[in-house]
Design an enzyme around this catalytic site. Structure first.
Site, PDB file in Angstrom:
ATOM      1  N   LYS A 169      39.700  29.749  44.096  1.00 49.79           N
ATOM      2  CA  LYS A 169      38.335  29.861  43.439  1.00 49.79           C
ATOM      3  C   LYS A 169      37.930  28.808  42.804  1.00 49.79           C
ATOM      4  O   LYS A 169      38.597  27.992  42.386  1.00 49.79           O
ATOM      5  CB  LYS A 169      38.824  31.117  42.475  1.00 49.79           C
ATOM      6  CG  LYS A 169      39.067  32.349  42.977  1.00 49.79           C
ATOM      7  CD  LYS A 169      39.322  33.352  41.456  1.00 49.79           C
ATOM      8  CE  LYS A 169      39.837  34.752  41.838  1.00 49.79           C
ATOM      9  NZ  LYS A 169      38.771  35.432  42.577  1.00 49.79           N
ATOM     10  N   ARG A 186      44.512  43.755  47.158  1.00 48.14           N
ATOM     11  CA  ARG A 186      44.543  45.041  48.352  1.00 48.14           C
ATOM     12  C   ARG A 186      45.712  45.070  49.162  1.00 48.14           C
ATOM     13  O   ARG A 186      46.495  45.860  49.625  1.00 48.14           O
ATOM     14  CB  ARG A 186      43.349  45.349  49.278  1.00 48.14           C
ATOM     15  CG  ARG A 186      43.168  43.836  50.145  1.00 48.14           C
ATOM     16  CD  ARG A 186      41.624  43.900  50.654  1.00 48.14           C
ATOM     17  NE  ARG A 186      40.823  43.374  49.375  1.00 48.14           N
ATOM     18  CZ  ARG A 186      39.339  43.135  49.636  1.00 48.14           C
ATOM     19  NH1 ARG A 186      38.915  43.313  51.037  1.00 48.14           N
ATOM     20  NH2 ARG A 186      38.613  42.643  48.781  1.00 48.14           N
TER      21      ARG A 186
HETATM   22  N1  BES Z   1      40.971  39.573  41.365  1.00 56.33           N
HETATM   23  C1  BES Z   1      39.731  39.346  42.054  1.00 56.33           C
HETATM   24  C2  BES Z   1      38.585  40.024  41.696  1.00 56.33           C
HETATM   25  C3  BES Z   1      37.667  39.759  40.449  1.00 56.33           C
HETATM   26  C4  BES Z   1      36.796  39.141  39.985  1.00 56.33           C
HETATM   27  C5  BES Z   1      38.197  40.562  39.260  1.00 56.33           C
HETATM   28  C6  BES Z   1      36.053  38.921  38.865  1.00 56.33           C
HETATM   29  C7  BES Z   1      37.639  40.214  38.046  1.00 56.33           C
HETATM   30  C8  BES Z   1      36.692  39.640  37.913  1.00 56.33           C
HETATM   31  C9  BES Z   1      39.876  39.608  43.693  1.00 56.33           C
HETATM   32  O1  BES Z   1      41.427  39.429  43.889  1.00 56.33           O
HETATM   33  C10 BES Z   1      39.129  38.616  44.303  1.00 56.33           C
HETATM   34  O2  BES Z   1      39.232  37.562  44.290  1.00 56.33           O
HETATM   35  N2  BES Z   1      38.265  39.445  44.922  1.00 56.33           N
HETATM   36  C11 BES Z   1      37.396  38.864  46.104  1.00 56.33           C
HETATM   37  C12 BES Z   1      37.294  39.444  47.339  1.00 56.33           C
HETATM   38  C13 BES Z   1      36.509  38.683  48.443  1.00 56.33           C
HETATM   39  C14 BES Z   1      37.330  37.444  48.657  1.00 56.33           C
HETATM   40  C15 BES Z   1      36.657  39.532  49.509  1.00 56.33           C
HETATM   41  C16 BES Z   1      36.034  38.693  45.300  1.00 56.33           C
HETATM   42  O3  BES Z   1      35.620  39.713  44.752  1.00 56.33           O
HETATM   43  O4  BES Z   1      35.373  37.787  45.350  1.00 56.33           O
HETATM   44 MN    MN Z   2      41.616  37.319  44.279  1.00 61.84          MN
END
Ligand code: BES
Ligand code: MN
Ligand code: ZN
Length: 495
Positions: A273, A347
């Site tokens: 990230k 997931r």
């Molecule tokens: N934990 C994150 C989602 C999240 C984002 C929670 C902001 C709280 C605040 C999750 O694991 C994630 O990173 N999801 C990705 C999925 C994508 C790579 C398909 C996302 O939402 O960008």
């Molecule tokens: Mn994630």
């Protein structure tokens, strides 16, 4: 430590000390006991000077007249007395505590012109007090106002039937403790709360009569939980799967099962990230925190239901041993998954946790909670969590519980057109579905691991943390889901 007020109940009288909060109906009307407390009419005057109209949860404060025993006097609006439900009473309790929180000794007059609060209403008000008072300040060695920390405030609720209110409050105290537990877990930084520390916190529920089993990495390997283990392999913190069991119902009753995503920190892994805001990913175990807080609440009030909580605890880190984009893992179900993006890890954890829970417990229904997608924040912001379900009746029950508790849900669709988007050319499925409908394709992924069991997925990425503060939450972490699911169990699984 968060300042936890102590709550007492007493008969209606004019308080002789501390701060006093009375309730004003829309238009500013005070009940007779409230008017007796405002004997000099100072509050009534302040209402007109400051345009206070008694709107729900609005507050106003004056200093008490010299001849009064108490030293501050505040009023909180309740809106239209005939519209007061439990949620409204909690908001009023929170606003009342906020209006008087500078004081150490607070009396709240739970009495409204035109509405006599029931014992349950008074208990709901007390819940609001406790939830408003919560603060995550254990790491502040100097308090914000520069003063040394003082002891907990004493809150006395003056009401028509204090003995009955006290009995009603006994169940609510456990609910408040469950919400506070969930908030503490989410607020706690990841250097302090890793997978093992979280599991140890869950284990503490044994003191309330919850049976707690902790599966180690070795046991998960034997169960072939390749999806969960793939996420965990980049961290030096070992994964854990915690099963919490509350057998409060009849032996023959099928259990309700709640499953939580417990990523103690989500860096994204190799698909790392960006730095901005990454600190919020200490809260990526908000689903697991809600399940743990719920189990606490149910056990504390000895809920007459069989309920099981399952949480998957991992850390998602980049590392020489971390999984890579393109890796193919085999889940416990036997289905294979191509990992397109290591940041779509929640997931993967839930795939094995859901499959395990479904196979082992044959639930009457399963509800999972997860801070699953950023896309749900784009769609719904902080005011509603996303609801996805394969069962209309369960979805309706959840929506109703959301309206009752103020932990609101908004249902989004599932369907074959979305499901197709996660088909993979190299494996049975892939863990991302591209840019479109990101929250829905995540839900479709989960649905592939629940067979025909009635199931709902709550995407709480926008509601578990970072919501604007409200009468019932002043903290970054909200504890979202504990009140909602406590209500679901109470309304549909007991008696
Ligand atoms: N934990 C994150 C989602 C999240 C984002 C929670 C902001 C709280 C605040 C999750 O694991 C994630 O990173 N999801 C990705 C999925 C994508 C790579 C398909 C996302 O939402 O960008
Ligand atoms: Mn994630
Ligand atoms: Zn995540």
């Amino acid at each position: 430590m968060p300042v936890r007020p102590t709550i007492a109940f007493a008969k209606i009288a004019v308080p002789a000390r501390g701060a006093v909060v009375v309730l004003a109906a829309e238009g500013g009307a005070l009940s007779a006991p409230a008017a007796a407390i405002d004997a000099r009419g100072q509050l009534a005057k302040a209402f007109s000077v400051a345009d206070f109209t008694g709107k729900i949860a609005a507050g106003i404060e004056v200093l008490a007249p010299l001849d009064a025993g108490f030293d501050r006097l505040a009023a909180v609006g309740v809106g239209k007395p005939e519209a007061l439900d439990r949620r409204a009473w909690s908001r009023i309790g929170g606003a009342a505590f906020a209006a008087a929180r500078k004081a150490q000794d607070i009396s709240i007059l739970a009495d409204v012109e035109g509405a006599v609060p029931t014992p349950d209403d008074v208990a709901a008000l007390a819940l609001g007090v406790l939830l408003n008072a919560y603060a995550f300040d254990k790491y502040k060695t100097r308090k914000d106002n520069g003063k040394a920390a003082t002891g907990p405030a004493k809150v006395t609720i003056l009401c028509p039937n204090p003995a009955a209110a006290k009995r009603a409050f006994a169940a609510v105290q456990g609910l408040a403790d469950g919400v506070v537990l969930a908030r503490d877990l989410v607020n706690e930084p990841a250097n302090v709360l890793g997978t093992l520390e979280f599991a140890a916190k869950a284990k503490e529920l044994e003191a309330l009569g919850v049976k707690v089993e902790i599966l180690t990495e070795k046991e998960m390997r034997r169960l072939k939980m390749g999806a969960l283990l793939g996420v965990a392999q980049g961290s030096i913190r070992p994964p854990r799967l915690v099963v919490m069991r509350w057998d409060g119902g009849k032996a023959k009753d099928k259990p309700a099962v709640f499953v939580g995503k417990g990523v103690v920190f989500d860096t994204g892994g190799i698909s790392i990230k960006p730095a901005g805001g990454m600190e919020d990913m200490k809260g990526d175990m908000g689903g697991a925190a809600a399940v743990t807080g719920l189990m606490h609440a149910l056990a504390a009030r000895k809920a007459k239901a069989n309920v099981i909580g399952v949480i998957g605890l991992v850390e998602n880190m980049p590392d020489g041993n971390a999984q890579r984009p393109g890796d193919i893992v085999t889940s416990m179900s036997g289905q294979t998954i191509e990992v397109i993006n290591t940041d779509a890890e929640g997931r993967l954890v839930l795939a094995d946790a859901l499959w395990y829970a479904n196979e082992r417990f044959a639930p009457r229904f399963m509800v999972n909670l997860a801070t699953l997608t950023g896309a749900i924040i784009v769609a719904l912001g902080n005011d509603h969590a996303g609801l996805f379900s394969n069962d209309d009746a369960l979805a309706e029950q959840l929506l109703a519980a959301g309206r009752d508790t103020g932990e609101k849900l908004w249902r989004l669709p599932l369907g074959p057109a979305y499901d197709k988007m996660i088909d993979s050319k190299n494996a049975d499925m892939k863990n991302t579905g591209g840019r479109q409908a990101g929250s829905i394709t995540a839900a479709q992924f989960l649905q592939r691991f629940v067979k025909d069991t009635p199931w709902a997925h709550l995407d709480i990425a926008g509601t578990a943390m970072g919501s604007p503060s409200s009468e019932t939450n002043q903290s970054w972490a909200s504890g979202f889901g504990v009140q909602l699911l406590d209500r679901l169990v109470r309304d549909h699984c007991e008696g």
